[in-house]
Write a protein that holds these residues in place. Structure first.
Motif, PDB file in Angstrom:
ATOM      1  N   ASP A 164       0.843  -1.196   0.000  1.00 53.35           N
ATOM      2  CA  ASP A 164       0.000   0.000   0.000  1.00 53.35           C
ATOM      3  C   ASP A 164       0.882   1.250   0.000  1.00 53.35           C
ATOM      4  O   ASP A 164       1.779   1.398   0.836  1.00 53.35           O
ATOM      5  CB  ASP A 164      -0.922  -0.008   1.225  1.00 53.35           C
ATOM      6  N   SER A 167      -7.270   3.901  -1.167  1.00 53.74           N
ATOM      7  CA  SER A 167      -6.988   2.465  -1.158  1.00 53.74           C
ATOM      8  C   SER A 167      -8.241   1.635  -1.405  1.00 53.74           C
ATOM      9  O   SER A 167      -8.143   0.486  -1.842  1.00 53.74           O
ATOM     10  CB  SER A 167      -6.361   2.058   0.173  1.00 53.74           C
ATOM     11  N   HIS A 204      -9.566  -3.226   6.974  1.00 47.18           N
ATOM     12  CA  HIS A 204      -9.107  -1.971   6.361  1.00 47.18           C
ATOM     13  C   HIS A 204      -9.336  -2.046   4.847  1.00 47.18           C
ATOM     14  O   HIS A 204      -9.506  -3.128   4.293  1.00 47.18           O
ATOM     15  CB  HIS A 204      -7.633  -1.757   6.704  1.00 47.18           C
ATOM     16  N   THR A 230      -7.908  -2.137   1.921  1.00 47.42           N
ATOM     17  CA  THR A 230      -7.326  -3.050   0.927  1.00 47.42           C
ATOM     18  C   THR A 230      -7.862  -4.471   1.076  1.00 47.42           C
ATOM     19  O   THR A 230      -8.470  -4.992   0.133  1.00 47.42           O
ATOM     20  CB  THR A 230      -5.778  -3.004   0.991  1.00 47.42           C
ATOM     21  N   GLU A 234      -0.909  -8.128   1.948  1.00 47.56           N
ATOM     22  CA  GLU A 234      -0.700  -6.682   1.912  1.00 47.56           C
ATOM     23  C   GLU A 234       0.353  -6.217   2.912  1.00 47.56           C
ATOM     24  O   GLU A 234       0.271  -6.531   4.104  1.00 47.56           O
ATOM     25  CB  GLU A 234      -2.006  -5.931   2.227  1.00 47.56           C
ATOM     26  N   SER A 265       0.779  -3.142   4.470  1.00 48.98           N
ATOM     27  CA  SER A 265      -0.146  -2.009   4.565  1.00 48.98           C
ATOM     28  C   SER A 265       0.514  -0.697   4.947  1.00 48.98           C
ATOM     29  O   SER A 265       0.031   0.378   4.598  1.00 48.98           O
ATOM     30  CB  SER A 265      -1.214  -2.309   5.626  1.00 48.98           C
TER      31      SER A 265
HETATM   32 MG    MG Z   1      -4.175  -0.801   2.671  1.00 46.95          MG
END
Ligand code: MG
Ligand code: ZN
Length: 381
Positions: free
Chosen positions: A53, A94, A145, A147, A265, A267
């Protein structure tokens, strides 16, 4: 209201694998235009889709020079660029960014697995489930979250964390590991989703009671592990689970035999960008890259796995300035938010060549489907 495509997918799931294959091949003869040379090529049984991310090219560059001029990413020889913009803004968030990957559609900033009219779109993870592939997600943010949420939930807004957590119960995801336990068991509606997961047959672990490394995932059960109550801490403060959790998930899902789709991810590269903190970006970048290395080692041994690494957008307008050396970077930021620069896509494994060139972020969804050889019409069309 859910679109019609949902009922078609549910029908496939009810009919079961063999029959659904038959239906799919009937669809093929009337609707697809896949060229014969590509359909003869070796296809991946598994896809591991990795998102850093906020990982723009400067984040990658800073991570590389801070890691002795070397990243595991360099092992991935097929490289492309995607255009990250959202339906309603050149600078994406995102949620819209991940929904482009998971659903193949540009949507508005804040949208989780829904189109511009807030209608739910089946995600590639849900489609994989319906095709009897195993599915998993690992994240260093909360698992609700934007993503990870965009691969499994459908919500008009990314901040509806408790509603997003409840969507996990509507799926058969085989394994998920990430933060955010409080959205499961300390909720306004009083539901205890961790108990509900157990009632559904899940093996559930959490950081209060079980060290991740002490857990043996039972291959006959689905698995959920919450790493923290709220946001996981930065790697610089001692978080160390991304690589472990990723490899546990890969090994557990590989035992399930039908192939898998896993989203991993990194993040917090994004969070370093938002706080204009180069050290935060770099430590998170290297943590993500170490995980990429372990994943590539596994995929090379396996030989049937396509690994894709990309980002949703760049964060911070991060720049490496004059006066930098390879040992010491002088950095600057133009923003505490995301930027619109094109984003690198790295691919390694069967069908990696699909990811060459410059294309929309939404094309990544279609390229993954094409790599798997899925010949039915994308549900989002
Ligand atoms: Mg993210
Ligand atoms: Zn961000």
């Amino acid at each position: 209201m859910k679109p019609l495509v949902f009922s078609v997918i549910i029908l496939f799931a009810v009919i079961g694998c063999n029959t659904s294959k038959k239906i799919e091949s009937q669809v093929v003869t009337t609707t697809t235009t896949i060229t014969s040379d590509r359909s003869d090529a070796k296809r991946p049984k598994n896809i591991i889709f990795m998102v850093g991310d906020g990982m723009g090219l400067s984040q990658i560059t800073a991570g590389m020079y801070s890691n002795g001029d070397k990243l595991n990413l360099e092992r991935m020889k097929t490289i492309g660029l995607h255009k990250s913009y959202a339906a309603d803004a050149l600078v994406t968030d995102s949620a819209a960014g991940a929904t482009a990957f998971s659903c193949g559609q540009k949507t508005y900033n804040g949208a989780i697995g829904v189109d511009v009219d807030t209608v739910a779109i089946p995600t590639i993870l849900e489609e994989a489930e319906n095709k009897n592939l195993a599915t998993g997600m690992v994240s260093t943010s909360t698992i609700v979250h934007a993503t990870p949420a965009s691969f499994i939930a459908h919500n008009r807004h990314r901040k509806n964390y408790e509603e997003i957590a409840a969507d996990f119960l509507k799926t058969e995801i085989d394994c998920f590991i990430g933060g955010g336990a409080k959205f499961f068991n300390n909720r306004e509606d009083g539901r205890d989703l961790l108990q509900e997961l157990k009632d559904k047959g899940y093996q559930v672990g959490d950081y209060f009671n079980d060290e991740l490394e002490s857990i043996q995932i039972n291959e006959n059960q689905n698995f959920a592990y919450l790493t923290s109550l709220a946001d996981p801490i930065p790697v610089a403060q001692g978080r160390d689970y991304l690589q472990k959790a990723s490899m546990m998930t890969i090994e557990a899902l590989d035992k399930k035999d039908n192939g898998f789709f896993i989203m991993i991810e990194g993040s917090q590269i994004d969070w370093g960008g938002h706080s204009n903190d180069a050290d935060y970006i770099i430590s998170e970048m290297i943590d993500f890259d170490n995980t990429i290395g372990a994943v590539l080692d596994w995929a090379d041994k396996d030989g049937e796995t396509l690994v894709i690494v990309t980002a949703d957008h760049e964060t911070g307008g991060f720049a490496i300035q004059k006066g930098s050396t390879r040992d010491s970077l002088v950095t600057a930021f133009t923003s505490d938010y995301h930027t619109a620069e094109m984003i690198c896509v790295f691919a390694h494994g069967p069908q990696e060549e699909l990811f060459r060139g410059i294309y929309e972020n939404t094309a990544i969804y279609h390229k993954m489907r094409e790599a798997y050889g899925w010949k039915d019409i994308p549900a989002s069309k």
